[in-house]
Scaffold this motif. Structure first.
Motif, PDB file in Angstrom:
ATOM      1  N   MET A   1       0.843  -1.189   0.000  1.00 34.91           N
ATOM      2  CA  MET A   1       0.000   0.000   0.000  1.00 34.91           C
ATOM      3  C   MET A   1       0.885   1.248   0.000  1.00 34.91           C
ATOM      4  N   SER A   2       0.683   2.128  -0.977  1.00 30.89           N
ATOM      5  CA  SER A   2       1.480   3.349  -1.066  1.00 30.89           C
ATOM      6  C   SER A   2       1.049   4.343   0.009  1.00 30.89           C
ATOM      7  N   PRO A   3       1.939   5.302   0.365  1.00 31.01           N
ATOM      8  CA  PRO A   3       1.553   6.316   1.359  1.00 31.01           C
ATOM      9  C   PRO A   3       0.310   7.096   0.941  1.00 31.01           C
ATOM     10  N   GLY A   4       0.236   7.443  -0.349  1.00 29.69           N
ATOM     11  CA  GLY A   4      -0.938   8.165  -0.825  1.00 29.69           C
ATOM     12  C   GLY A   4      -2.199   7.337  -0.703  1.00 29.69           C
ATOM     13  N   GLY A   5      -2.097   6.053  -1.072  1.00 30.03           N
ATOM     14  CA  GLY A   5      -3.248   5.157  -0.956  1.00 30.03           C
ATOM     15  C   GLY A   5      -3.682   5.002   0.481  1.00 30.03           C
ATOM     16  N   TYR A   6      -2.704   4.895   1.393  1.00 32.55           N
ATOM     17  CA  TYR A   6      -3.048   4.765   2.809  1.00 32.55           C
ATOM     18  C   TYR A   6      -3.787   6.007   3.299  1.00 32.55           C
ATOM     19  N   CYS A   7      -3.341   7.185   2.894  1.00 30.79           N
ATOM     20  CA  CYS A   7      -3.993   8.417   3.339  1.00 30.79           C
ATOM     21  C   CYS A   7      -5.454   8.458   2.881  1.00 30.79           C
ATOM     22  N   VAL A   8      -5.699   8.050   1.635  1.00 35.51           N
ATOM     23  CA  VAL A   8      -7.070   8.027   1.118  1.00 35.51           C
ATOM     24  C   VAL A   8      -7.920   7.047   1.925  1.00 35.51           C
ATOM     25  N   LEU A   9      -7.366   5.852   2.181  1.00 28.89           N
ATOM     26  CA  LEU A   9      -8.107   4.847   2.952  1.00 28.89           C
ATOM     27  C   LEU A   9      -8.355   5.312   4.379  1.00 28.89           C
ATOM     28  N   ALA A  10      -7.351   5.938   4.988  1.00 29.92           N
ATOM     29  CA  ALA A  10      -7.495   6.392   6.369  1.00 29.92           C
ATOM     30  C   ALA A  10      -8.600   7.437   6.495  1.00 29.92           C
ATOM     31  N   VAL A  11      -8.663   8.354   5.539  1.00 30.80           N
ATOM     32  CA  VAL A  11      -9.721   9.368   5.565  1.00 30.80           C
ATOM     33  C   VAL A  11     -11.090   8.711   5.381  1.00 30.80           C
ATOM     34  N   ALA A  12     -11.177   7.755   4.444  1.00 29.09           N
ATOM     35  CA  ALA A  12     -12.447   7.067   4.203  1.00 29.09           C
ATOM     36  C   ALA A  12     -12.903   6.315   5.450  1.00 29.09           C
ATOM     37  N   ILE A  13     -11.984   5.608   6.104  1.00 20.60           N
ATOM     38  CA  ILE A  13     -12.325   4.846   7.309  1.00 20.60           C
ATOM     39  C   ILE A  13     -12.668   5.788   8.456  1.00 20.60           C
ATOM     40  N   PHE A  14     -11.970   6.881   8.570  1.00 20.62           N
ATOM     41  CA  PHE A  14     -12.242   7.881   9.606  1.00 20.62           C
ATOM     42  C   PHE A  14     -13.681   8.388   9.503  1.00 20.62           C
ATOM     43  N   LEU A  15     -14.085   8.801   8.301  1.00 20.14           N
ATOM     44  CA  LEU A  15     -15.430   9.332   8.102  1.00 20.14           C
ATOM     45  C   LEU A  15     -16.482   8.228   8.208  1.00 20.14           C
ATOM     46  N   ALA A  16     -16.179   7.042   7.659  1.00 20.92           N
ATOM     47  CA  ALA A  16     -17.134   5.928   7.718  1.00 20.92           C
ATOM     48  C   ALA A  16     -17.350   5.459   9.149  1.00 20.92           C
ATOM     49  N   SER A  17     -16.307   5.461   9.959  1.00 22.24           N
ATOM     50  CA  SER A  17     -16.433   5.058  11.360  1.00 22.24           C
ATOM     51  C   SER A  17     -17.284   6.051  12.133  1.00 22.24           C
ATOM     52  N   ALA A  18     -17.105   7.334  11.843  1.00 19.35           N
ATOM     53  CA  ALA A  18     -17.937   8.350  12.492  1.00 19.35           C
ATOM     54  C   ALA A  18     -19.396   8.157  12.121  1.00 19.35           C
ATOM     55  N   LEU A  19     -19.652   7.849  10.852  1.00 14.02           N
ATOM     56  CA  LEU A  19     -21.021   7.603  10.391  1.00 14.02           C
ATOM     57  C   LEU A  19     -21.611   6.371  11.068  1.00 14.02           C
ATOM     58  N   GLN A  20     -20.850   5.289  11.093  1.00 15.31           N
ATOM     59  CA  GLN A  20     -21.314   4.033  11.701  1.00 15.31           C
ATOM     60  C   GLN A  20     -21.673   4.232  13.171  1.00 15.31           C
ATOM     61  N   ALA A  21     -20.828   4.952  13.882  1.00 13.58           N
ATOM     62  CA  ALA A  21     -21.047   5.152  15.311  1.00 13.58           C
ATOM     63  C   ALA A  21     -22.149   6.165  15.596  1.00 13.58           C
ATOM     64  N   SER A  22     -22.513   6.976  14.597  1.00 16.42           N
ATOM     65  CA  SER A  22     -23.534   8.005  14.803  1.00 16.42           C
ATOM     66  C   SER A  22     -24.933   7.512  14.476  1.00 16.42           C
ATOM     67  N   ILE A  23     -25.080   6.729  13.372  1.00 15.74           N
ATOM     68  CA  ILE A  23     -26.424   6.322  12.954  1.00 15.74           C
ATOM     69  C   ILE A  23     -26.617   4.806  12.967  1.00 15.74           C
ATOM     70  N   GLY A  24     -25.559   4.052  13.318  1.00 11.18           N
ATOM     71  CA  GLY A  24     -25.707   2.606  13.470  1.00 11.18           C
ATOM     72  C   GLY A  24     -25.356   1.789  12.247  1.00 11.18           C
ATOM     73  N   PHE A  25     -25.139   2.422  11.096  1.00  8.29           N
ATOM     74  CA  PHE A  25     -24.723   1.707   9.893  1.00  8.29           C
ATOM     75  C   PHE A  25     -24.041   2.701   8.953  1.00  8.29           C
ATOM     76  N   GLY A  26     -23.509   2.189   7.842  1.00  7.52           N
ATOM     77  CA  GLY A  26     -22.916   3.084   6.853  1.00  7.52           C
ATOM     78  C   GLY A  26     -21.449   2.839   6.582  1.00  7.52           C
ATOM     79  N   MET A  27     -20.782   2.060   7.440  1.00  8.99           N
ATOM     80  CA  MET A  27     -19.362   1.801   7.244  1.00  8.99           C
ATOM     81  C   MET A  27     -19.090   1.239   5.844  1.00  8.99           C
TER      82      MET A  27
END
Length: 240
Positions: A1-27
Motif C-alpha cells: 500500500m502506497s503512502p498516498g493510498g493509505y492516506c485516502v483509505l485512512a480518511v475514508a475509514i475515519f469518516l465511515a467510522s464516524a457515520l457508523q457510530a452516529s447512525i448505526g450503519f454506513g461503514m
C-alpha cells in the motif's frame, strides 16, 4: 500500500467510522467503494474487521438501549445469509465482485432514501437479517436491509440495536471467511494500520451526536456512497 493510498483509505475509514457510530450503519456503504478503488484486496475482510471494532465500542456505549428480541430474530436470518455470502464470494471473480459491490451500494442508496418503511414484524426482521448476512459477508455492505426494517427507531436505540446485530453478525462473517480462506495475513495487516483512523472516527461521532443532525449526516453519506459506486462502475467498465 502506497503512502498516498493509505492516506485516502485512512480518511475514508475515519469518516465511515464516524457515520457508523452516529447512525448505526454506513461503514460499508460509505467506505467500500473507495477501498475497492484504492486497495481491493481489503474487501471484504479488512473492512468487516474495522466495522467489528467500531460496533464493539458502540455496543459498550449503548448497551442499555439494545432491543435484544429484535437482534435475536435478525441473527436467526444472519446465519444462513452469512454462509451463502461466503460461497458467493468464493465463486465471484474480482471484476464481478467490484460490479456487485457497486450495485449493492446503489441499491442501498435507493432503498434507504426511498421512504419505504417495512413493518418490523418477526418475518421481515429475519429476512432482513438473512439479506444483510449475504451482502455483508460477500461485499462488507450489510447495513441497508437492517436500516430499512429498524428505521422507526431513533437515537441510542437505533445505534445500539444495529451495532449489537452487526457485532455478532460480523464475527460470524469473519469466522466463515477464515474457513474459506478469504482472511489472510494481508487482511490483518490492513486492519492493523487502519485501527487509528477507526478510533478517531468513533471519537468524532461523539461530537457529531451532540451537535449535528443525524438525518443530514445520513443524506451526505448517501450522496458520497452513490458517487463512490458510480466511480467504481466507471473504472471497471473502462478496464474491460
Amino acid at each position: 500500500m502506497s503512502p498516498g493510498g493509505y492516506c485516502v483509505l485512512a480518511v475514508a475509514i475515519f469518516l465511515a467510522s464516524a457515520l457508523q457510530a452516529s447512525i448505526g450503519f454506513g461503514m460499508g456503504m460509505f467506505a467500500a467503494p473507495i477501498v475497492a478503488l484504492v486497495e481491493p484486496a481489503l474487501i471484504p475482510g479488512t473492512l468487516i474487521m474495522v466495522a467489528t471494532l467500531v460496533t464493539l465500542i458502540v455496543v459498550v456505549r449503548e448497551r442499555e438501549a439494545i432491543d435484544l428480541s429484535g437482534t435475536g430474530w435478525a441473527l436467526v436470518g444472519r446465519v444462513p445469509g452469512t454462509i451463502a455470502g461466503a460461497l458467493l464470494l468464493a465463486a465471484l471473480p474480482h471484476r464481478a465482485l467490484s460490479l456487485m459491490l457497486a450495485a449493492v451500494v446503489l441499491g442501498g442508496v435507493i432503498l434507504t432514501s426511498s421512504g419505504w418503511i417495512p413493518a418490523p414484524r418477526r418475518r421481515n426482521v429475519v429476512i432482513a437479517g438473512a439479506t444483510s448476512g449475504l451482502l455483508g459477508t460477500a461485499t462488507s455492505i450489510g447495513g441497508p436491509p437492517m436500516a430499512l426494517v429498524w428505521q422507526r427507531n431513533s437515537g441510542s436505540r437505533l445505534r445500539g440495536t444495529m451495532s449489537g446485530f452487526f457485532l455478532v453478525g460480523s464475527v460470524m462473517s469473519l469466522i466463515v471467511l477464515s474457513v474459506t480462506g478469504a482472511v489472510d495475513e494481508r487482511t490483518w495487516r490492513g486492519f492493523a494500520v487502519l485501527v487509528p483512523a477507526a478510533v478517531a472516527g468513533y471519537l468524532l461521532s461523539m461530537v457529531v451526536n451532540r451537535h449535528l443532525n443525524p438525518a443530514r449526516l445520513r443524506r451526505v453519506a448517501i450522496v458520497v456512497s452513490a458517487m463512490g459506486a458510480a466511480l467504481l462502475i466507471g473504472r471497471e467498465l473502462l478496464a474491460m
